[in-house]
Design a protein around this motif. Sequence first.
Motif, PDB file in Angstrom:
ATOM      1  N   GLY A 275     -62.154  17.909 -41.460  1.00  0.00           N
ATOM      2  CA  GLY A 275     -61.179  17.303 -42.646  1.00  0.00           C
ATOM      3  C   GLY A 275     -61.137  15.745 -41.718  1.00  0.00           C
ATOM      4  O   GLY A 275     -61.315  15.575 -40.952  1.00  0.00           O
ATOM      5  N   CYS A 276     -59.637  15.851 -42.912  1.00  0.00           N
ATOM      6  CA  CYS A 276     -58.735  14.095 -42.119  1.00  0.00           C
ATOM      7  C   CYS A 276     -57.592  14.521 -41.554  1.00  0.00           C
ATOM      8  O   CYS A 276     -57.388  15.518 -41.954  1.00  0.00           O
ATOM      9  CB  CYS A 276     -59.335  13.398 -42.845  1.00  0.00           C
ATOM     10  N   LYS A 277     -57.466  13.526 -41.027  1.00  0.00           N
ATOM     11  CA  LYS A 277     -55.829  13.524 -41.427  1.00  0.00           C
ATOM     12  C   LYS A 277     -54.956  13.820 -42.069  1.00  0.00           C
ATOM     13  O   LYS A 277     -53.942  14.214 -42.260  1.00  0.00           O
ATOM     14  CB  LYS A 277     -55.256  12.774 -40.337  1.00  0.00           C
ATOM     15  N   HIS A 278     -55.509  13.534 -42.929  1.00  0.00           N
ATOM     16  CA  HIS A 278     -54.455  13.809 -45.108  1.00  0.00           C
ATOM     17  C   HIS A 278     -54.918  14.808 -45.129  1.00  0.00           C
ATOM     18  O   HIS A 278     -54.506  15.125 -45.729  1.00  0.00           O
ATOM     19  CB  HIS A 278     -54.727  12.383 -45.609  1.00  0.00           C
ATOM     20  N   LEU A 279     -55.937  15.125 -45.122  1.00  0.00           N
ATOM     21  CA  LEU A 279     -56.328  16.784 -45.881  1.00  0.00           C
ATOM     22  C   LEU A 279     -55.439  17.980 -45.679  1.00  0.00           C
ATOM     23  O   LEU A 279     -56.279  18.340 -44.084  1.00  0.00           O
ATOM     24  CB  LEU A 279     -57.860  17.133 -45.626  1.00  0.00           C
ATOM     25  N   ASP A 280     -54.575  18.228 -46.789  1.00  0.00           N
ATOM     26  CA  ASP A 280     -54.031  19.747 -46.159  1.00  0.00           C
ATOM     27  C   ASP A 280     -55.494  20.973 -46.312  1.00  0.00           C
ATOM     28  O   ASP A 280     -54.771  22.032 -47.546  1.00  0.00           O
ATOM     29  CB  ASP A 280     -53.063  19.666 -47.194  1.00  0.00           C
ATOM     30  N   MET A 283     -62.456  20.186 -45.558  1.00  0.00           N
ATOM     31  CA  MET A 283     -63.434  19.876 -44.385  1.00  0.00           C
ATOM     32  C   MET A 283     -64.063  19.144 -46.069  1.00  0.00           C
ATOM     33  O   MET A 283     -65.229  19.616 -47.238  1.00  0.00           O
ATOM     34  CB  MET A 283     -64.398  20.514 -44.206  1.00  0.00           C
ATOM     35  N   HIS A 284     -63.635  17.438 -45.454  1.00  0.00           N
ATOM     36  CA  HIS A 284     -65.084  16.479 -46.049  1.00  0.00           C
ATOM     37  C   HIS A 284     -66.132  17.253 -45.983  1.00  0.00           C
ATOM     38  O   HIS A 284     -66.454  17.262 -44.387  1.00  0.00           O
ATOM     39  CB  HIS A 284     -64.963  15.331 -45.356  1.00  0.00           C
ATOM     40  N   LEU A 285     -67.276  16.706 -46.272  1.00  0.00           N
ATOM     41  CA  LEU A 285     -68.714  17.060 -46.135  1.00  0.00           C
ATOM     42  C   LEU A 285     -69.340  15.400 -45.406  1.00  0.00           C
ATOM     43  O   LEU A 285     -69.454  14.972 -46.577  1.00  0.00           O
ATOM     44  CB  LEU A 285     -69.513  17.288 -47.285  1.00  0.00           C
ATOM     45  N   ASP A 338     -59.019  14.224 -54.375  1.00  0.00           N
ATOM     46  CA  ASP A 338     -59.042  12.964 -54.327  1.00  0.00           C
ATOM     47  C   ASP A 338     -58.204  13.403 -53.178  1.00  0.00           C
ATOM     48  O   ASP A 338     -56.704  13.138 -53.438  1.00  0.00           O
ATOM     49  CB  ASP A 338     -58.106  12.758 -55.788  1.00  0.00           C
ATOM     50  N   CYS A 339     -58.981  12.625 -51.637  1.00  0.00           N
ATOM     51  CA  CYS A 339     -57.683  12.781 -50.597  1.00  0.00           C
ATOM     52  C   CYS A 339     -57.115  11.281 -50.326  1.00  0.00           C
ATOM     53  O   CYS A 339     -57.681  10.258 -51.066  1.00  0.00           O
ATOM     54  CB  CYS A 339     -58.739  12.599 -49.428  1.00  0.00           C
ATOM     55  N   PRO A 340     -55.424  10.934 -49.577  1.00  0.00           N
ATOM     56  CA  PRO A 340     -55.305   9.766 -49.764  1.00  0.00           C
ATOM     57  C   PRO A 340     -56.501   8.836 -48.695  1.00  0.00           C
ATOM     58  O   PRO A 340     -55.963   7.924 -48.658  1.00  0.00           O
ATOM     59  CB  PRO A 340     -54.244  10.234 -48.916  1.00  0.00           C
ATOM     60  N   CYS A 341     -57.232  10.073 -47.945  1.00  0.00           N
ATOM     61  CA  CYS A 341     -57.893   8.887 -46.334  1.00  0.00           C
ATOM     62  C   CYS A 341     -58.746   8.361 -48.200  1.00  0.00           C
ATOM     63  O   CYS A 341     -59.564   6.955 -47.586  1.00  0.00           O
ATOM     64  CB  CYS A 341     -58.825  10.133 -45.789  1.00  0.00           C
ATOM     65  N   GLY A 342     -58.993   8.172 -49.072  1.00  0.00           N
ATOM     66  CA  GLY A 342     -60.263   7.393 -49.920  1.00  0.00           C
ATOM     67  C   GLY A 342     -61.513   7.007 -49.303  1.00  0.00           C
ATOM     68  O   GLY A 342     -62.703   6.811 -49.613  1.00  0.00           O
ATOM     69  N   ARG A 343     -61.991   8.490 -48.518  1.00  0.00           N
ATOM     70  CA  ARG A 343     -63.743   8.692 -48.554  1.00  0.00           C
ATOM     71  C   ARG A 343     -64.289   9.285 -49.605  1.00  0.00           C
ATOM     72  O   ARG A 343     -63.569  10.089 -50.511  1.00  0.00           O
ATOM     73  CB  ARG A 343     -63.338   9.317 -47.488  1.00  0.00           C
ATOM     74  N   THR A 344     -64.957   9.280 -50.132  1.00  0.00           N
ATOM     75  CA  THR A 344     -65.515   9.475 -51.492  1.00  0.00           C
ATOM     76  C   THR A 344     -66.605  11.132 -50.705  1.00  0.00           C
ATOM     77  O   THR A 344     -68.064  10.524 -51.502  1.00  0.00           O
ATOM     78  CB  THR A 344     -66.802   8.046 -51.568  1.00  0.00           C
TER      79      THR A 344
HETATM   80 ZN   LIG Z   1     -59.598  12.826 -46.262  1.00  0.00          ZN
END
Ligand SMILES: [Zn+2]
Length: 466
Positions: A275-280, A283-285, A338-344
């Motif tokens: 995950g990132c600090k924004h993702l509730d 986990m992003h892959l 659609d995570c606020p971090c903007g990672r794709t």
């Molecule tokens: Zn994120």
Amino acid sequence: MEWPPKYRHDFYPAADQEYWSPELETMPPADRDRHTLAKLQSQVRYAYQNSGFYQEFYKDLPVDPADLQSLEEFAQLPILTKEDIRHEQEQHPPYGRFLCVPPEEIFRVHGTSGTTGRPTVFGIGKDDWDRIGEAHARILWGAGLRKDDTVMVAAVFSLYVGSWGALVGAERLGATCFPFGSGAPGQTERAVEWCSMVKPSALYATPSYALYLAETARQMGFDPKEDFGFRFMFFSGEPGASVPATRRLIEETFGCYIVDQGSMAEMTPWMSNSGCKHLDGGMHLWQDIVYTEMVDPQTKLNLPLGEEGVPVYSHTERTSQPMIRYWSGDIARWDMVDCPCGRTYPTLVTGIYGRVDDMIIVRGQNVFPSRIEDVLRGMDEFGGEFRLVLERESGQMDRLTVQAEVLAQEYAAQEFNPAELEQIRERFTAELRRAIGVSVGVQLKLEGEFERTQFKARRIIDLRTP
Ligand SMILES: [Zn+2]
């Protein structure tokens, strides 16, 4: 493309930057597929040319492992299982013919404990170890770690690779590292004292351990929110960090945010699910670090985004003991979010919520222990631990009984008013039925009945005769 990639070990983003590598983390998915394919082509060709195992494993394929043309061709390579690794390492101890470098170039030996079979051995070269540090620093940066943080690693430093990955990543990032460990008698009490003294800002552990640390702190008269200084925690080894109620509980207990991480010991410490600090929760892959496919548990064919299946992982830059199309045996659902971090990156939306083997089938319904945990932790009277007892009824039906602890003050009421406890039991039963779709038995236990874990919780008691 240069393979394996070279990284500048003196590189650091500015502290206010969201990304360690903006280019890799935000590229359009189609560009990433091309980038990942190029890495996989080199990785597979390298493994095929240097590993006796892969030469045999890739015999008589419809595609040429030395010259893969597409991700679809890549998906035609056979899936590698834990059994394959065990069998190979038994025949050619200790590493099997997986090693693509001379044994003297192995920098670290790690492995699995072998509690459920022959231990598996991982040889990791120095160059790989450096790339692990790079990858881990990148995902920890995304989790919010910065140079001025102090990271307490409260997990065992042994064969288990999770702790080492957290450590090497935090070191590469330039944070202050506090490798505390866990598991020795009295160590959790000492952890409480050190937390209140050093006030680390970040914790790496398992979710179960974080809860145990809080419980121990309270017993010693500390308040984990007031007396410690945790800003965030990152976890692997268990699904709890993406179980909503467990997540809330840890966040509220310590007054911090938490990040879920983790894939498989065979793949890590390249930590590519995070995950990132924004993702509730979820986990992003990080596909360019380790490439993840989602595969149907029965047909073994690849599944599109949106589907639930088994993650299958492939290294993209490992020279010592590469794992290609490794079957995780976990269950998860993937999709774009659609995570606020903007990672794709695609995302395991609710993390890894079970193992194919742990999936309990009760009256035709798939039930995961993590779902039960979520329900119980949402109940006010819940005492903190539970067990799942599986029995087989005559007629081949599996029966599931949930043994749940109840807070001591609620339980004490039984002596004077058993009906009150029965009401709690009925409420637990109804909530579980609503959440998992079938009726299960519920037994209430006094808070403290079940052992607290310092590592990964084992909560299933299987009394079924095979
Ligand atoms: Zn994120």
